[in-house]
Design an enzyme around this catalytic site. Structure first.
Site, PDB file in Angstrom:
ATOM      1  N   LYS A  58     -20.849  40.513  71.685  1.00 38.32           N
ATOM      2  CA  LYS A  58     -20.138  40.060  70.491  1.00 38.32           C
ATOM      3  C   LYS A  58     -19.895  41.281  69.604  1.00 38.32           C
ATOM      4  CE  LYS A  58     -20.772  36.448  66.901  1.00 38.32           C
ATOM      5  NZ  LYS A  58     -21.728  35.431  66.404  1.00 38.32           N
ATOM      6  N   SER A 114     -19.669  30.800  66.008  1.00 35.97           N
ATOM      7  CA  SER A 114     -18.846  31.971  65.843  1.00 35.97           C
ATOM      8  C   SER A 114     -18.746  32.854  67.091  1.00 35.97           C
ATOM      9  CB  SER A 114     -19.376  32.811  64.685  1.00 35.97           C
ATOM     10  OG  SER A 114     -20.655  33.327  64.978  1.00 35.97           O
ATOM     11  N   SER A 148     -24.282  29.353  66.253  1.00 36.62           N
ATOM     12  CA  SER A 148     -23.186  30.181  66.783  1.00 36.62           C
ATOM     13  C   SER A 148     -23.339  30.619  68.233  1.00 36.62           C
ATOM     14  CB  SER A 148     -22.982  31.414  65.911  1.00 36.62           C
ATOM     15  OG  SER A 148     -22.321  31.058  64.731  1.00 36.62           O
TER      16      SER A 148
END
Lengths: 485, 96
Positions: free
Chosen positions: A78, A153, A177
Site C-alpha cells: 500500500k 482504504s 481498511s
C-alpha cells in the site's frame, strides 16, 4: 495453472524444489499485471525493473540454501509504507513527489527475507475512506464487477491479490481498511493485534489504531507472512515486546471444544443484507460441524463504536497531518505571506475527505469541546475494550460479518460521508480494542460478489483466528474462487 | 444544528485550510451531520470510567543514549524544497 495463480505455500514448495525460479514467477506476475491492470487501476507505482533484480537475487539465495517464507515471492505494498528511493504518495497530491530516504521496518524485513516488491498500490488518500474512491490519482475497480468499489482504504492491495497481480499485498487497517476490502474482493485479510507489526515507516493516520497486515489468497499464506513481519521492533514505541510465535504452528486441524462467540448486537444490527446474513449462518454451521461450540455473547456498547471512532480517528489525524504544511517537504504553493502559504498548500494538497476529517478532529480537540468529544470518546473506548474482555471470558473467538452490505457501486456514496462511515460498523470495534481480526471469504451473492466472514480473538492471540480460518478453508472452497476479469 | 458555518470557517482557519465559498454550504452540512451523529456518545454512561489513549498497557519506552545507525543529515533533507549543508532552508517566518 499459471504461475501467478499460485499461493505462497505452493510457490514456496516449487521454488525450494527448483521446479520454478523466482524470475519465472515474477515475470508471470508482471504479464498478469500487463493484462489486467488497465481494467483495474490498482497500482500507483509499478517497480518491474527492481523486482526482476530482486528475483534474480532471490534465486541466488535459494540456490545457496537460504530458507525464509517469502524468499522470491512477489508482494506489493500500500502506498503509505515507506520505501527507500521509491515514491510513497499516500494517494495524496501533498506527497505526490515524496521519495522516502529510508525503508519502513516492514520493508526492511521483506528485503532481508528476499521478497520481491512489485510496486506500490492505490488507497484512499491517507487511508481515509472505505472505497478507495478518495485517491487523488485513480479509481480502483473491483475485479468481480468493475462498476463496483473494491472497498478501502487498502483497495489496491485487495485487488492486487484478488486479480493475481501479486501473491501477497500489505495494507493497513485503522477501522477495517484490511478486512473490508478483503471481504469485498474475496481474499484473506488479516489485521494483527495493535503492536504486533511495526508501524515504523508507516505514514500515520490515527496512531493509536493503525496496524499493518497482509492480504493473501489463503489463511495458511497469512500465517507464513506473519513469520516474516510479526516481531518486536525497538524503532516503534508501540511495538509490543511479546513473544513471537511460529504462526504456522497454529495451522492444525480440529475445532473440537473451541468456543465460537456470536455477537448479539451484530445479529440484531439493522440493515444487514439477507444474503450476507445467510452466508454467515452457513459459516456458523461449518464450525458446528467441525465440533466447535457456539455461544452467544454481548458487546453492549457496540452502538457507540462508530461514533467513538469518528472522534478519535479524525482527532489523531488532524494532529498527524499538521506536519504537511509545505515548510520542509511535500507540495508547497508559494505565496508572499506565510499563513497563506500554509492554507494554499494544504487546501490544494488535501482532498475533500481528508479536509473534512481534519476539521472534525480540530473541532473535537479544540478548547471547550475536548471533554465532550475526545475525552468522552476515549472513555467509551474503555467500555468497548471491556465488552470484548467479558465476551472473551465466554468465547475463544468471535465470529461476525465483515460488512453489512456487498460492495456498492462506484460513486454511490461519495456525496454522503456519514453513510459511508456506517459501513464500518462490524470492523471498527477491533481497532478501538486493539484486537486481531481476519476476513475470510465465506460466500458469493447471487450477483457473484464476494462475502467475507470476520473472526476476532483477544490481543496477541492471532493463533486462534489463524487456526479457525485455516479449518474453515479446509472445509470450504470460497477462497479458491477467482473473478473473471 | 451542532455547528454553524462561521464555526466551520474558524476551525478550518485553525487547521490552516481554506474553504472556497462554493464548497462551504455542502461541507458545513456534512460536518454538522457527522458531529450530530457522534454526539450520541454523550448518552454513554462513563462515570468512573478511565479514558483509553491506546489499547496496550505500555508506558513510555526509553533507549540508552548511544549513537546508532542513523539516516545522516544529508539524506534526511533530500526531500526538502531547499537545503543548505544538511539543513532545511525554510520560508521566512519572522517579519523584518
Amino acid at each position: 495453472m499459471k504461475l501467478y495463480e499460485l499461493s505462497v505455500a505452493d510457490a514456496r514448495q516449487k521454488l525450494d524444489n527448483k521446479e520454478i525460479s523466482s524470475v519465472e514467477l515474477t515475470k508471470s506476475v508482471f504479464e498478469r499485471i500487463d493484462e489486467v491492470e488497465p481494467k483495474l487501476d490498482a497500482f500507483i507505482t509499478i517497480c518491474k525493473e527492481s523486482a526482476l533484480k530482486e528475483a534474480e537475487l532471490a534465486d541466488k539465495m535459494i540456490s545457496e540454501g537460504k530458507k525464509t517464507p517469502l524468499l522470491g515471492i512477489p508482494v506489493s505494498l500500500k502506498d503509505l509504507i515507506c520505501t527507500n528511493g521509491v515514491r510513497t504518495t499516500c494517494a495524496s497530491k501533498i506527497l505526490e513527489n515524496f521519495i522516502p530516504p529510508y525503508d519502513a521496518t516492514l520493508v526492511e524485513a521483506l528485503k532481508k527475507d528476499g521478497a520481491v516488491i512489485t510496486g506500490k498500490v492505490n488507497m484512499d488518500e491517507f487511508a481515509m475512506g472505505s472505497s478507495t474512491e478518495n485517491s487523488a490519482f485513480k479509481i480502483t475497480k473491483n475485479p468481480w464487477d468493475t462498476k463496483r468499489i473494491p472497498g478501502g482504504s487498502s483497495g489496491g492491495s485487495a485487488v492486487c491479490v484478488a486479480a493475481d497481480m501479486s501473491l501477497v499485498s500489505f495494507g493497513s487497517d485503522t477501522g477495517g481498511s484490511i478486512r473490508q476490502p478483503a471481504s469485498h474482493c474475496g481474499v484473506t485479510g488479516l489485521k494483527p493485534s495493535y503492536g504486533r507489526v511495526s508501524r515504523y515507516g508507516l505514514v500515520a493516520f490515527a496512531s493509536s489504531l493503525d496496524q499493518i497486515g497482509p492480504f493473501t489468497k489463503t489463511v495458511e499464506d497469512a500465517a507464513m507472512v506473519m513469520n516474516t513481519i510479526g516481531f518486536f521492533d525497538p524503532k516503534d514505541s508501540t511495538s509490543f515486546p511479546a513473544d513471537t510465535p511460529d504462526y504456522t504452528s497454529f495451522l492444525e486441524k480440529g475445532m473440537k471444544g473451541v468456543k465460537v462467540g456470536i455477537i448479539k448486537e451484530y445479529i440484531d444490527a439493522q440493515g444487514i443484507d439477507p444474503e450476507i446474513a445467510g452466508a454467515i449462518n452457513k459459516s456458523v454451521d461449518v464450525f458446528k460441524s467441525l465440533g466447535a461450540e457456539i455461544v452467544e455473547v454481548s458487546l453492549p456498547n457496540t452502538k457507540y463504536a462508530v461514533p467513538a471512532y469518528y472522534v478519535i480517528a479524525p482527532s489523531e489525524a488532524s494532529s498527524n497531518l499538521a506536519r504537511y504544511d509545505g515548510v520542509r517537504f511535500g507540495t508547497r504553493v508559494e505565496t508572499p505571506e506565510l499563513i497563506e502559504m500554509y492554507k494554499e498548500t494544504r487546501s490544494k494538497g488535501f482532498g475533500a475527505e481528508v479536509k473534512r476529517r481534519i476539521i472534525i478532529g480540530t473541532y473535537a480537540l479544540s478548547a471547550g469541546y475536548y471533554d465532550a468529544y475526545y475525552g468522552q470518546a476515549q472513555k467509551v473506548r474503555t467500555l468497548i475494550a471491556d465488552d470484548f474482555k467479558k465476551a472473551f471470558e465466554k468465547a475463544d473467538i468471535l465470529l461476525s460479518p465483515v460488512t453489512p452490505e456487498p460492495p456498492f457501486k462506484l460513486g454511490e456514496k461519495t456525496d454522503d460521508p456519514l453513510t459511508m462511515y456506517l459501513s464500518d460498523i462490524f470492523t471498527i470495534s477491533a481497532n478501538l480494542a486493539g484486537i486481531p481480526g481476519i476476513s475470510v471469504p465465506c460466500g458469493l451473492t447471487k450477483n457473484n460478489l464476494p462475502i467475507g466472514l470476520q473472526l476476532m480473538a483477544p490481543s496477541f492471540e492471532e493463533g486462534r483466528i489463524l487456526k479457525a480460518g485455516y479449518n474453515f478453508q479446509c472445509e470450504t472452497d470460497f477462497h479458491k474462487k477467482r473473478p473473471v476479469i | 444544528m451542532t455547528i454553524s458555518k462561521d464555526e466551520v470557517l474558524y476551525v478550518a482557519h485553525l487547521a490552516r485550510l481554506e474553504i472556497p465559498p462554493d464548497e462551504m454550504e455542502g461541507l458545513a452540512s456534512q460536518i454538522d451531520d457527522i458531529l450530530s451523529y457522534v454526539a450520541t456518545l454523550k448518552e454513554a454512561d462513563t462515570n468512573n470510567v478511565d479514558p483509553t489513549a491506546q489499547s496496550l498497557s505500555l508506558v513510555n519506552r526509553f533507549r540508552e543514549d548511544v549513537v546508532g545507525d542513523t539516516l545522516g543529515s544529508e539524506k534526511a533533507v533530500e526531500n526538502c524544497h531547499d537545503n543548505y549543508d544538511g539543513m532545511f532552508v525554510v520560508p521566512k517566518v519572522v517579519k523584518s
